[in-house]
Design a protein around this motif. Structure first.
Motif, PDB file in Angstrom:
ATOM      1  N   ASP A  10       1.084   4.364   0.457  1.00 57.90           N
ATOM      2  CA  ASP A  10       0.472   5.494   1.089  1.00 57.90           C
ATOM      3  C   ASP A  10       1.371   6.783   0.924  1.00 57.90           C
ATOM      4  O   ASP A  10       0.846   8.049   1.027  1.00 57.90           O
ATOM      5  CB  ASP A  10       0.092   5.396   2.737  1.00 57.90           C
ATOM      6  N   HIS A  23       4.206  -1.232   3.483  1.00 55.13           N
ATOM      7  CA  HIS A  23       4.064   0.003   3.191  1.00 55.13           C
ATOM      8  C   HIS A  23       5.472   0.405   2.838  1.00 55.13           C
ATOM      9  O   HIS A  23       6.397  -0.066   3.221  1.00 55.13           O
ATOM     10  CB  HIS A  23       3.599   0.828   4.453  1.00 55.13           C
ATOM     11  N   ASP A  38       0.984  -1.213  -0.065  1.00 60.05           N
ATOM     12  CA  ASP A  38       0.176  -0.004  -0.067  1.00 60.05           C
ATOM     13  C   ASP A  38       0.941   1.278  -0.130  1.00 60.05           C
ATOM     14  O   ASP A  38       1.475   1.529   1.027  1.00 60.05           O
ATOM     15  CB  ASP A  38      -0.765  -0.090   1.099  1.00 60.05           C
ATOM     16  N   HIS A  77      -6.399   2.983  -4.440  1.00 54.66           N
ATOM     17  CA  HIS A  77      -6.286   3.057  -2.973  1.00 54.66           C
ATOM     18  C   HIS A  77      -6.778   4.442  -2.457  1.00 54.66           C
ATOM     19  O   HIS A  77      -6.331   5.055  -1.517  1.00 54.66           O
ATOM     20  CB  HIS A  77      -4.868   2.697  -2.413  1.00 54.66           C
ATOM     21  N   HIS A  79      -6.403   9.022   0.205  1.00 59.49           N
ATOM     22  CA  HIS A  79      -6.243   7.968   1.335  1.00 59.49           C
ATOM     23  C   HIS A  79      -7.428   8.050   2.608  1.00 59.49           C
ATOM     24  O   HIS A  79      -7.383   8.195   3.533  1.00 59.49           O
ATOM     25  CB  HIS A  79      -5.036   7.856   2.137  1.00 59.49           C
TER      26      HIS A  79
HETATM   27 ZN   LIG Z   1      -3.271   2.728   2.866  1.00 67.50          ZN
END
Ligand SMILES: [Zn+2]
Length: 298
Positions: free
Chosen positions: A31, A236, A29, A105, A109
């Motif tokens: 982010d 991540h 992910d 995603h 966020h």
């Molecule tokens: Zn995330």
């Protein structure tokens, strides 16, 4: 009063391609600083600690993970918020060049259940338009930020041409919610639980010992191998792209590789397998049955 509108408990074993005994997906992910900026929206951000820690992800952490995956020929699934792709426009092409899957995603966020449904839909459409402009790709998969989902939004995903979702944990292998294929995640094998540390009030403890986490993840993999499910690892960019966690990942990969009966796949491949196989008719939760209104009778 029932708790569940579809209370089946009899399901057969899941069937993997070529008689494999289980599947493994390495997902990331991506982010970067997006959750921090979304949580701080409308405020002047003067403190640099967490935001710089998170920017390590796209600057270095991601490349470290991609290099490691490349050493083992692993194709991963990368879930990228729209604003991250917008800020770092080389990211999506870089991932595609290395044979990885790119998927949605959120845009900022945002947590889907915490904003109005129309806004959640608009952010998805905005992300889809951006991904198409940057890569030409459409019909991609989706993973909800913070893995929180609503029944309404599952329908929005379907109507928007999203090919699968990967946010829920109702089975330990793919299943259908209505017409949407769900490729399940698992908190146990999410790096954030063990290593997310920003020196903020949200952090409950110091980062875990990676040797202990390796043992825990191997135990999870071995358990999934015994039940014939899906081992979904989620890391991540800004957490696992660093020294000790890269070593943890390498050791985990080396362990999983020992069994030739494991199917290594991207999440989009797992979703496509599910939809085209006999499993599709066997593990299906009606869309209306996942939402519940419950009142006790005492
Ligand atoms: Zn995330």
């Amino acid at each position: 009063m029932k708790m569940h509108d579809h209370p089946d408990i009899n399901y057969p074993a899941y069937e993997w391609p070529e008689g494999k005994r289980c599947a493994v997906v390495f997902s990331l992910d991506l982010d970067a600083e997006s959750p921090f900026l979304w949580a701080s929206r409308g405020q002047d951000i003067r403190h640099l600690g967490e935001i710089e820690q998170r920017r390590f992800g796209p600057r270095q952490g991601l490349a470290n993970v991609v290099r490691l995956f490349g050493e083992y020929g692993i194709q991963g699934s990368f879930y990228v918020p729209g604003v991250v792709a917008e800020t770092y426009p080389q990211l999506l092409p870089f991932l595609l060049e290395h044979g990885h899957e790119i998927a949605h995603h959120g845009y900022y966020h945002e947590r889907i259940e915490a904003i109005p449904p129309a806004q959640a839909r608009d952010y998805l459409l905005k992300a889809q338009a951006l991904f198409k402009a940057q890569t030409g790709r459409t019909g991609l998969g989706h993973r909800a930020p913070s893995w929180e989902m609503t029944a309404d939004f599952l329908q929005v995903l379907e109507q928007s041409g999203v090919s699968y979702d990967s946010s829920l944990m109702g089975f330990d292998h793919p299943y259908h919610v209505g017409n949407m294929v769900e490729v399940p995640v698992q908190w146990t094998s999410d790096d954030a639980l063990y290593f997310r540390y920003t020196n903020s009030t949200r952090d409950k403890t110091h980062p875990a010992n990676p040797v202990a986490v390796l043992e825990s993840w191997i135990e999870e993999f071995e358990g999934v191998r015994e039940t014939g499910g899906l081992f979904m690892v989620t890391i991540h960019d800004w957490i696992s792209g660093r020294g000790q966690r890269l070593r943890l990942l390498r050791k985990l990969i080396e362990h999983v590789r020992r069994d030739p009966q494991v199917w290594w796949a991207r999440a989009d491949e797992v979703a496509a397998w599910h939809a085209a196989s006999a499993n599709a008719g066997r593990f299906r939760v009606p869309a209306h049955a996942i939402q519940t209104h419950f009142e006790s009778q005492d």
